[in-house]
Design an enzyme around this catalytic site. Structure first.
Site, PDB file in Angstrom:
ATOM      1  N   SER A  78       0.810  -1.227   0.000  1.00 15.26           N
ATOM      2  CA  SER A  78       0.000   0.000   0.000  1.00 15.26           C
ATOM      3  C   SER A  78       0.842   1.275   0.000  1.00 15.26           C
ATOM      4  O   SER A  78       0.527   2.207  -0.754  1.00 15.26           O
ATOM      5  CB  SER A  78      -0.960   0.004   1.189  1.00 15.26           C
ATOM      6  OG  SER A  78      -1.944  -0.987   1.005  1.00 15.26           O
ATOM      7  N   ASP A  83     -12.776  -3.282   0.704  1.00 15.26           N
ATOM      8  CA  ASP A  83     -12.287  -4.548   0.144  1.00 15.26           C
ATOM      9  C   ASP A  83     -13.293  -5.187  -0.824  1.00 15.26           C
ATOM     10  O   ASP A  83     -12.931  -5.578  -1.937  1.00 15.26           O
ATOM     11  CB  ASP A  83     -11.977  -5.551   1.260  1.00 15.26           C
ATOM     12  CG  ASP A  83     -10.706  -5.210   2.022  1.00 15.26           C
ATOM     13  OD1 ASP A  83      -9.786  -4.641   1.419  1.00 15.26           O
ATOM     14  OD2 ASP A  83     -10.638  -5.524   3.224  1.00 15.26           O
ATOM     15  N   LYS A 111      -8.825  -5.174  11.645  1.00 11.98           N
ATOM     16  CA  LYS A 111     -10.006  -4.742  10.879  1.00 11.98           C
ATOM     17  C   LYS A 111     -11.304  -4.767  11.685  1.00 11.98           C
ATOM     18  O   LYS A 111     -12.198  -3.956  11.446  1.00 11.98           O
ATOM     19  CB  LYS A 111     -10.170  -5.616   9.629  1.00 11.98           C
ATOM     20  CG  LYS A 111      -9.113  -5.345   8.575  1.00 11.98           C
ATOM     21  CD  LYS A 111      -9.401  -6.093   7.284  1.00 11.98           C
ATOM     22  CE  LYS A 111      -8.267  -5.861   6.297  1.00 11.98           C
ATOM     23  NZ  LYS A 111      -8.585  -6.382   4.959  1.00 11.98           N
TER      24      LYS A 111
END
Ligand code: ATR
Length: 279
Positions: free
Chosen positions: A19, A105, A68
């Site tokens: 990322s 996602d 998450k």
């Protein structure tokens, strides 16, 4: 003068995340004065890390394994899809300083799929293999984007049944039943860790009865061609690798932060070259 914007990705482990190079390359390409850094945050340090990011003025950040789900209590607001999924991969600091969580996602997967197959295949029967966190995100995103004929299969069928119950439509089936009825599916999505470099586990189910011309999509992108995609191609299917999902989840996050959608095609090409050089 406006302060330089900065972003981060928090996770454990974090060293191998692609990322930072992806977002920094987009900042360069688009002449945006911003920086994106990887931050190694262990489970017990999450709350303090979120407070620190807020204090130090991060404009937003990505969240990866193992945070998450555990980050939810530390956020002020959740996007509806993130709320349904119970997981966040993107945080946006709103103009008033409040923190809003999104999950890009699943939508990243659908954008990647539709970049290849177009937006006119929403009436196809879709088979989703796997019922973990990734499958959940993809299932809710598929539904939100208008795919309503969804079947989920998983080694542990009860977990597939749970997602189907939450979706309120579709069907959960055993691996055996999915293999037997495989030719009815126009789109087959592999969302387990099968085929991931270093994984012992290669194939989630037999593709013997895969329909010629079906779309076979994998969420794994290292390697780009997984045993699942190779086997699907041998049956005459069109393969969609997992790199597009990664790039689009980042692009959607980028757009939430900066209000611009970066160039995903160039990034997919660039990262494909990088990954091919590793082989
Ligand atoms: P993620 O967040 O990446 O989706 P996860 O939530 O741990 O990861 O889910 C992993 C998925 O891979 C599950 O669908 C899991 O099946 P179970 O629910 O039955 O555990 C699947 N999986 C992992 N190893 C597997 C194996 N050896 N055979 C079949 N399925 C496997």
């Amino acid at each position: 003068m406006e302060m330089k914007k900065w972003f981060a990705v928090i996770g454990d482990p974090i060293a191998h995340s692609k990322s930072p190079s992806m977002h920094n390359a987009w900042f360069d390409d688009m002449n945006i004065d911003a920086a994106y850094i990887p931050l190694h945050v262990k489970g017990e340090a999450l709350e303090m890390a979120v407070a620190s990011l807020k204090t130090l003025g991060a404009s937003g950040w990505n969240v990866t394994i193992p945070h998450k789900q555990t980050i939810l209590p530390f956020l002020d607001e959740l996007d509806s899809l993130a709320e349904k999924m119970g997981a966040v991969n993107t945080v946006v600091r709103l103009p008033d300083g409040r923190l809003k969580g999104y999950n890009t996602d699943g939508a990243g997967f659908v954008h990647s799929l539709e970049e290849v197959i177009g937006m006119d295949k929403k009436d196809q029967e879709v088979l989703l293999i796997g019922a973990g966190g990734a499958a959940r995100g993809i299932a809710f995103a598929l539904q939100q984007y208008g795919y309503h004929k969804i079947t989920i299969t998983n080694r542990t069928v009860a977990k597939a049944e749970e997602i189907i119950a939450e979706l309120g439509e579709g069907e959960a089936v055993s691996t055996r039943d999915a293999e037997d009825s495989l030719n009815k599916f126009g789109i087959v999505i592999q969302s387990t860790s099968a085929g991931l470099a270093n994984s012992e586990f290669k194939m989630p189910l037999s593709l013997e009865k895969l329909r010629e011309g079906a779309i076979a999509a994998d969420i794994v992108y290292n390697p780009l061609m997984t045993p699942f995609l190779i086997s699907a191609q041998q049956k005459g299917a069109e393969a969609v690798n997992g790199l597009g999902m990664f790039v689009h989840q980042g692009a959607i996050a980028f757009n939430y932060w900066l209000g611009q959608y970066p160039n995903t095609n160039n990034m997919i090409k660039r990262l494909t070259d990088d990954l091919n050089q590793l082989v």
